[in-house]
Scaffold this active site. Structure first.
Site, PDB file in Angstrom:
ATOM      1  N   ALA A   8      -5.711 -31.921  39.566  1.00  0.00           N
ATOM      2  CA  ALA A   8      -5.384 -30.500  39.703  1.00  0.00           C
ATOM      3  C   ALA A   8      -4.472 -30.294  40.907  1.00  0.00           C
ATOM      4  CB  ALA A   8      -6.660 -29.679  39.820  1.00  0.00           C
ATOM      5  N   ALA A  47      -6.606 -31.399  44.400  1.00  0.00           N
ATOM      6  CA  ALA A  47      -7.296 -32.692  44.459  1.00  0.00           C
ATOM      7  C   ALA A  47      -7.289 -33.348  43.090  1.00  0.00           C
ATOM      8  CB  ALA A  47      -8.732 -32.490  44.935  1.00  0.00           C
ATOM      9  N   ASP A  59     -13.013 -18.866  40.895  1.00  0.00           N
ATOM     10  CA  ASP A  59     -11.951 -19.679  40.287  1.00  0.00           C
ATOM     11  C   ASP A  59     -12.409 -20.112  38.895  1.00  0.00           C
ATOM     12  OD1 ASP A  59      -9.473 -20.842  40.233  1.00  0.00           O
ATOM     13  OD2 ASP A  59     -10.062 -22.661  41.292  1.00  0.00           O
TER      14      ASP A  59
END
Length: 545
Positions: free
Chosen positions: A132, A135, A287
């Site tokens: 992503a 990370a 998120d």
């Protein structure tokens, strides 16, 4: 702008144009300056003409780095705004960003461990499981207990890129109040600061570990949401180790249906999970894009969500939660007067706002929304409409609500993707009404008493002494008040006497002077009058001092 910022701005423009993203500039009269500006940059051609527009947009955001990838992730959930060929490509930013070298990831892990990977893990897979913006993740097995885990490691050299982009965005934000009439009310620098904090928080995996532990504890006794276990002993700022989970990606609707998942219940449960986090726990996963949400293979008739990547969390204070819940209920009851009053009471708009005018403006904008069936009304759009209307009445942007609105749009997008007939209001209304009753009724009083019970248990033995001290202080205070009253009364008497003596003295002095001027032969009488006047003045002056 300094040279470094200009260079970064130039790079951003070059990347956008090299991927032909100028195609996104609308062909309207208002956008004419942008189209003319594009023609001036003729030496920057589209180098990826063979790729579709959606792929070009995704590749450009990937090349620009995490700040832009996060923006693309947010856009990917807004399928109501983008055609499928763009939304599908942006969705790949959630967990299919180009990975960095696995060997480099292994070195970073060993640096965090202070030991070889093989000393703590078996079966370390150098090929990443997912990658992503911030990370990437590798799988392994813990040596100590044989449990399958995933190791999340921060991308190398990511911090300078984020800081450079945020510095540029800060500088641009400072120009917003000068260029836009509503710029100051938008509080652009505060919004940018909030976004920067969110990004930098994601770089600290110890914070993410703590968030995941908290969220896991909040839902430990329920079936709605499962959060994987964190192995804190192996975690550091740059590395996180957690239980490996197996689930169906929330965006894979076909697989969910094949496994017989109750899609209606799954969609409704997503809404319940969100509102439970916001209103019950004051701690919500902020998120919740599809790359971070899975569904357990177990109990498809009673589906359970699995949440990962808790790097971004949000919270609202007690007042904001109450105003928000009451706003939603008042809106869906079409009580626009109540909506206007709540905006004023909360301080979101100035206290001197004309409530009647504000109510009329809200009614004008929001009443057409109810031409749609309730199942088609978007909570996120409701908030957007309310806040856009309130901006005309000098409402400042509330940064604490920006994260909530973004997350709500995520939840809505996912919920309607799972079950297009999802009625968010029908699902959320009972929860909101029960929450409000719980906050203002007898249960709230009982809960407050329970919360304060340890404090009062500690203070109860001290009450007699505190009562005695209070009486003693009251007695001393009364003596002081009596003394001050007596002194004040005496001072007033002295002032009255001094004023009287000044008046008498002035009269005697004037009389003596008049005698001297009119009857010089009466100089003895004049001298006596003047002397008496002087004495009266001296006595009056002494009393004032």
């Amino acid at each position: 702008m300094i040279f470094g910022e200009l260079r970064r701005l130039y790079l951003i423009i070059r990347v956008f144009l090299s991927y032909g993203l100028d195609e996104l500039i609308p062909k309207t009269r208002l956008a004419l300056p942008l189209r003319l500006w594009r023609k001036c940059l003729f030496w920057m051609p589209n180098c990826h003409k063979d790729e579709p527009l959606g792929a070009r947009l995704r590749l450009a955001l990937e090349q620009l780095g995490p700040v832009w990838i996060k923006f693309g992730q947010m856009m990917s959930t807004r399928r109501d705004l983008f055609p499928p060929h763009i939304a599908d490509q942006l969705a790949m930013l959630q967990d299919k960003v180009a990975p960095f070298d696995g060997a480099q990831a292994k070195k970073l892990i060993e640096h965090s461990l202070g030991a070889p990977v093989e000393s703590q893990f078996d079966d370390f897979d150098i090929v990443p499981l997912a990658s992503a913006s911030i990370a990437q993740v590798h799988t392994a097995t813990l040596k100590e207990n044989g449990r399958e885990v995933v190791i999340k490691v921060i991308r190398p050299d990511i911090l300078p890129v984020i800081k450079a982009d945020m510095k540029l965005i800060y500088r641009l934000a400072r120009w917003v109040p000068r260029l836009l009439p509503d710029g100051r009310r938008l509080r652009p620098q505060e919004v940018v600061a909030d976004y920067e904090k969110t990004l930098l928080d994601e770089l600290n995996l110890l914070r993410e570990a703590a968030n995941a532990i908290q969220l896991r504890r909040n839902f430990a006794d329920g079936q709605m949401l499962y959060v994987p276990e964190i192995y804190s002993d192996y975690c550091s700022e740059n590395m996180l180790v957690m239980e490996r989970i197996y689930g169906i990606p929330i965006s894979d609707v076909a697989t969910l249906e094949q496994h017989g998942v109750n899609m209606k219940l799954l969609a409704e449960r997503g809404v319940q999970v969100f509102f439970t986090q916001v209103f019950r726990d004051s701690f919500f996963h902020a998120d919740m894009h599809p790359g971070n949400i899975f569904v357990s293979y177990e109990h498809p008739e009673d589906p359970q969500y699995i949440g990962i990547d808790c790097g971004i969390v949000g919270s609202l204070n007690k007042e904001d939660k109450r105003y928000l819940a009451e706003n939603f209920i008042a809106f869906f009851n079409r009580d626009y007067r109540k909506v206007a009053e709540l905006h004023v009471d909360s301080g979101w708009v100035p206290a001197d706002t004309n409530v009647e005018d504000f109510e009329f403006a809200i009614r004008t904008v929001c009443e057409p929304i109810f031409e749609k069936p309730l199942a088609e009304i978007s909570f996120g759009h409701v908030l957007l409409n309310l806040f856009n209307t309130a901006r005309r009445f000098n409402m400042e942007v509330q940064p604490q609500l920006v994260l909530l609105q973004k997350t709500l749009l995520y939840v809505e997008g996912v919920g309607r993707q799972l079950y297009p007939q999802l009625d968010l209001w029908k699902t959320a209304k009972p929860f909101l009404e029960n929450w409000i009753k719980d906050q203002i009724g007898i249960p709230a009083i009982v809960r407050a008493l329970k919360e304060k019970a340890p404090y009062w248990a500690e203070k109860l033995p001290e009450l007699p002494e505190l009562f005695y001290d209070s009486l003693r202080q009251h007695k001393h205070l009364q003596h002081s008040v009596d003394r001050l009253t007596t002194d004040l009364r005496g001072e007033r008497v002295r002032q009255h006497q001094s004023h009287y003596l000044f008046g008498v003295g002035a009269t005697l002095l004037l009389s003596g002077t008049a005698v001297v001027l009119s009857r010089p032969e009466w100089d003895g009488l004049a001298a006596g009058l003047i002397a008496a006047g002087v004495v009266a003045w001296l006595v009056g002056w002494r009393k004032t001092s």
